[in-house]
Design a protein around this motif. Structure first.
Motif, PDB file in Angstrom:
ATOM      1  N   ALA A 151       0.859  -1.176   0.000  1.00  0.00           N
ATOM      2  CA  ALA A 151       0.000   0.000   0.000  1.00  0.00           C
ATOM      3  C   ALA A 151       0.898   1.229   0.000  1.00  0.00           C
ATOM      4  N   ALA A 152       0.395   2.343  -0.472  1.00  0.00           N
ATOM      5  CA  ALA A 152       1.193   3.566  -0.512  1.00  0.00           C
ATOM      6  C   ALA A 152       0.315   4.783  -0.285  1.00  0.00           C
ATOM      7  N   LEU A 153       0.833   5.724   0.504  1.00  0.00           N
ATOM      8  CA  LEU A 153       0.242   7.040   0.693  1.00  0.00           C
ATOM      9  C   LEU A 153       1.292   8.055   0.269  1.00  0.00           C
ATOM     10  N   TYR A 154       0.968   8.898  -0.695  1.00  0.00           N
ATOM     11  CA  TYR A 154       1.972   9.856  -1.146  1.00  0.00           C
ATOM     12  C   TYR A 154       1.293  11.129  -1.629  1.00  0.00           C
ATOM     13  N   TYR A 155       2.096  12.120  -2.060  1.00  0.00           N
ATOM     14  CA  TYR A 155       1.570  13.454  -2.263  1.00  0.00           C
ATOM     15  C   TYR A 155       2.414  14.218  -3.267  1.00  0.00           C
ATOM     16  N   THR A 156       1.870  15.352  -3.735  1.00  0.00           N
ATOM     17  CA  THR A 156       2.623  16.254  -4.599  1.00  0.00           C
ATOM     18  C   THR A 156       3.873  16.691  -3.850  1.00  0.00           C
ATOM     19  N   ASP A 157       5.047  16.325  -4.351  1.00  0.00           N
ATOM     20  CA  ASP A 157       6.254  16.407  -3.529  1.00  0.00           C
ATOM     21  C   ASP A 157       6.689  17.812  -3.157  1.00  0.00           C
ATOM     22  N   SER A 158       6.345  18.811  -3.933  1.00  0.00           N
ATOM     23  CA  SER A 158       6.762  20.177  -3.617  1.00  0.00           C
ATOM     24  C   SER A 158       5.756  20.917  -2.743  1.00  0.00           C
ATOM     25  N   CYS A 159       4.655  20.264  -2.407  1.00  0.00           N
ATOM     26  CA  CYS A 159       3.553  20.942  -1.708  1.00  0.00           C
ATOM     27  C   CYS A 159       3.282  20.406  -0.310  1.00  0.00           C
ATOM     28  N   TRP A 160       3.865  19.264   0.031  1.00  0.00           N
ATOM     29  CA  TRP A 160       3.638  18.644   1.332  1.00  0.00           C
ATOM     30  C   TRP A 160       4.973  18.133   1.874  1.00  0.00           C
ATOM     31  N   ASP A 161       5.003  17.884   3.188  1.00  0.00           N
ATOM     32  CA  ASP A 161       6.146  17.223   3.813  1.00  0.00           C
ATOM     33  C   ASP A 161       5.640  16.437   5.018  1.00  0.00           C
ATOM     34  N   TYR A 162       6.440  15.461   5.457  1.00  0.00           N
ATOM     35  CA  TYR A 162       6.112  14.756   6.696  1.00  0.00           C
ATOM     36  C   TYR A 162       5.942  15.773   7.821  1.00  0.00           C
ATOM     37  N   TYR A 163       4.975  15.509   8.710  1.00  0.00           N
ATOM     38  CA  TYR A 163       4.854  16.370   9.887  1.00  0.00           C
ATOM     39  C   TYR A 163       6.026  16.130  10.828  1.00  0.00           C
ATOM     40  N   PHE A 164       6.339  14.870  11.089  1.00  0.00           N
ATOM     41  CA  PHE A 164       7.555  14.490  11.804  1.00  0.00           C
ATOM     42  C   PHE A 164       8.507  13.860  10.801  1.00  0.00           C
ATOM     43  N   GLN A 165       9.806  14.046  10.980  1.00  0.00           N
ATOM     44  CA  GLN A 165      10.761  13.438  10.065  1.00  0.00           C
ATOM     45  C   GLN A 165      11.051  11.981  10.420  1.00  0.00           C
ATOM     46  N   SER A 166      10.634  11.539  11.594  1.00  0.00           N
ATOM     47  CA  SER A 166      10.761  10.134  11.974  1.00  0.00           C
ATOM     48  C   SER A 166       9.584   9.349  11.409  1.00  0.00           C
ATOM     49  N   LEU A 167       9.874   8.258  10.706  1.00  0.00           N
ATOM     50  CA  LEU A 167       8.815   7.468  10.096  1.00  0.00           C
ATOM     51  C   LEU A 167       7.857   6.910  11.142  1.00  0.00           C
ATOM     52  N   SER A 168       8.400   6.434  12.254  1.00  0.00           N
ATOM     53  CA  SER A 168       7.539   5.854  13.289  1.00  0.00           C
ATOM     54  C   SER A 168       6.644   6.901  13.928  1.00  0.00           C
ATOM     55  N   ASP A 169       7.063   8.158  13.920  1.00  0.00           N
ATOM     56  CA  ASP A 169       6.265   9.217  14.527  1.00  0.00           C
ATOM     57  C   ASP A 169       5.189   9.756  13.599  1.00  0.00           C
ATOM     58  N   THR A 170       5.430   9.723  12.315  1.00  0.00           N
ATOM     59  CA  THR A 170       4.513  10.382  11.394  1.00  0.00           C
ATOM     60  C   THR A 170       3.544   9.422  10.726  1.00  0.00           C
ATOM     61  N   THR A 171       3.629   8.102  11.029  1.00  0.00           N
ATOM     62  CA  THR A 171       2.716   7.115  10.465  1.00  0.00           C
ATOM     63  C   THR A 171       1.975   6.354  11.559  1.00  0.00           C
ATOM     64  N   TYR A 172       0.889   5.704  11.185  1.00  0.00           N
ATOM     65  CA  TYR A 172       0.219   4.736  12.051  1.00  0.00           C
ATOM     66  C   TYR A 172      -0.336   3.630  11.167  1.00  0.00           C
ATOM     67  N   THR A 173      -0.543   2.454  11.753  1.00  0.00           N
ATOM     68  CA  THR A 173      -1.050   1.315  10.979  1.00  0.00           C
ATOM     69  C   THR A 173      -1.898   0.413  11.867  1.00  0.00           C
ATOM     70  N   SER A 174      -2.683  -0.441  11.196  1.00  0.00           N
ATOM     71  CA  SER A 174      -3.372  -1.541  11.862  1.00  0.00           C
ATOM     72  C   SER A 174      -2.424  -2.730  11.957  1.00  0.00           C
ATOM     73  N   SER A 175      -2.920  -3.818  12.502  1.00  0.00           N
ATOM     74  CA  SER A 175      -2.195  -5.083  12.457  1.00  0.00           C
ATOM     75  C   SER A 175      -1.991  -5.490  11.005  1.00  0.00           C
ATOM     76  N   TYR A 176      -0.912  -6.222  10.745  1.00  0.00           N
ATOM     77  CA  TYR A 176      -0.571  -6.787   9.433  1.00  0.00           C
ATOM     78  C   TYR A 176      -0.077  -5.747   8.437  1.00  0.00           C
ATOM     79  N   VAL A 177       0.077  -4.490   8.865  1.00  0.00           N
ATOM     80  CA  VAL A 177       0.563  -3.436   7.974  1.00  0.00           C
ATOM     81  C   VAL A 177       1.793  -2.794   8.592  1.00  0.00           C
ATOM     82  N   THR A 178       2.881  -2.660   7.801  1.00  0.00           N
ATOM     83  CA  THR A 178       4.152  -2.157   8.315  1.00  0.00           C
ATOM     84  C   THR A 178       4.712  -1.086   7.383  1.00  0.00           C
TER      85      THR A 178
END
Length: 282
Positions: A151-178
């Motif tokens: 699965a992928a979540l992405y965006y127009t690269d010049s218009c958005w940025d991660y809120y946190f630069q740490s992947l574990s901080d800026t994402t969340y998932t259910s079980s079975y998704v990493t």
């Protein structure tokens, strides 16, 4: 509308948000569990937003998607959502996969993988969350097959940025998704263990982002994709994502792997997409 608009996004970023908070002497409050951020500082002005996000994911798992959306409404969180079935094409009379998808026209009355794609934001429109969830409708005796889906979540690269630069901080998932890809600024790819999922299971992933750059609301688009993989060969998969190409996959051995990518029109190219204007109330 852009938070920290004077910050030079082209600089080294050696002092990211997490480091800046540490420099100010703030303590990170660890939050554990499924579907939440790994670390949210007590000094972060959006801590209430993240607490609501955690609660919303718990409600989703216990009461379903509509209950989650009602909760977001009550919290004053603005959102827009689209729902699409994953359309799977057949070639001739051949079965599309060992999963034996029975719904190849994408109707919601009996979709094999139903996708819900949402963009939501806080009351000041300074932080946004891309969210995608999907539900499996499997036939009796049916199950996913290796390698993992993506699965992928992405965006127009010049218009958005991660809120946190740490992947574990800026994402969340259910079980079975990493979350799997943290080497670019275009979004995040996720590995999906569809073999372990059961009929009726709802899985999800989320990404917290903020608006940057001199972009209009309409230019600030976000995208979601799902990639279904199957093969009889013992192989593992790894995923990445880039704008505008979208999700990519590589395999541990050189072999033919069957793929179906969303594709809300069955063509693999019609993406799930929303833009900033659709989740923001003026």
């Amino acid at each position: 509308m852009t938070r920290n608009s004077d910050f030079d996004r082209d600089s080294d970023r050696s002092l990211n948000r997490r480091n800046a908070l540490k420099a100010l002497g703030t303590a990170g409050a660890a939050i554990t569990g499924t579907g939440v951020l790994g670390t949210v500082s007590a000094a972060d002005p959006h801590r209430k937003y993240f607490a609501a996000q955690e609660a919303a994911n718990e409600i989703r798992e216990k009461q379903g998607r509509q209950a989650m959306l009602r909760f977001l409404d009550k919290q004053g969180i603005n959102y827009e959502t689209v729902r699409k079935p994953m359309v799977v094409e057949r070639e001739g009379d051949d079965d599309v996969s060992t999963n034996e998808f029975d719904n190849v026209d994408g109707s919601f009355s009996d979709c094999d993988i139903c996708l819900d794609f949402t963009l939501y934001t806080n009351s000041s429109s300074t932080i946004y969350t891309i969210d995608m969830e999907w539900t499996y409708d499997l036939e009796v005796g049916d199950y996913g097959q290796q390698p993992n889906d993506g699965a992928a979540l992405y965006y127009t690269d010049s218009c958005w940025d991660y809120y946190f630069q740490s992947l574990s901080d800026t994402t969340y998932t259910s079980s079975y998704v990493t979350p799997e890809d943290d080497n670019n600024n275009d979004g995040v790819a996720f590995s999906v263990d569809d073999v372990s999922a059961s009929d009726g299971d709802t899985l999800y992933c989320g990404l917290n982002i903020e608006p940057i750059g001199d972009c209009s609301y309409g230019q600030r688009e976000v995208f979601g994709q799902y990639l279904h993989n199957w093969t009889d060969v013992d192989v593992t998969s790894s995923f990445g994502v880039s704008f505008p190409a979208g999700i990519s996959v590589s395999y541990s051995v050189d072999t033919e792997v069957n793929q179906e990518k969303t594709g809300t029109e069955g063509d693999g190219d019609t993406l799930m997409t929303l833009d900033q204007s659709e989740a923001t109330l003026d």
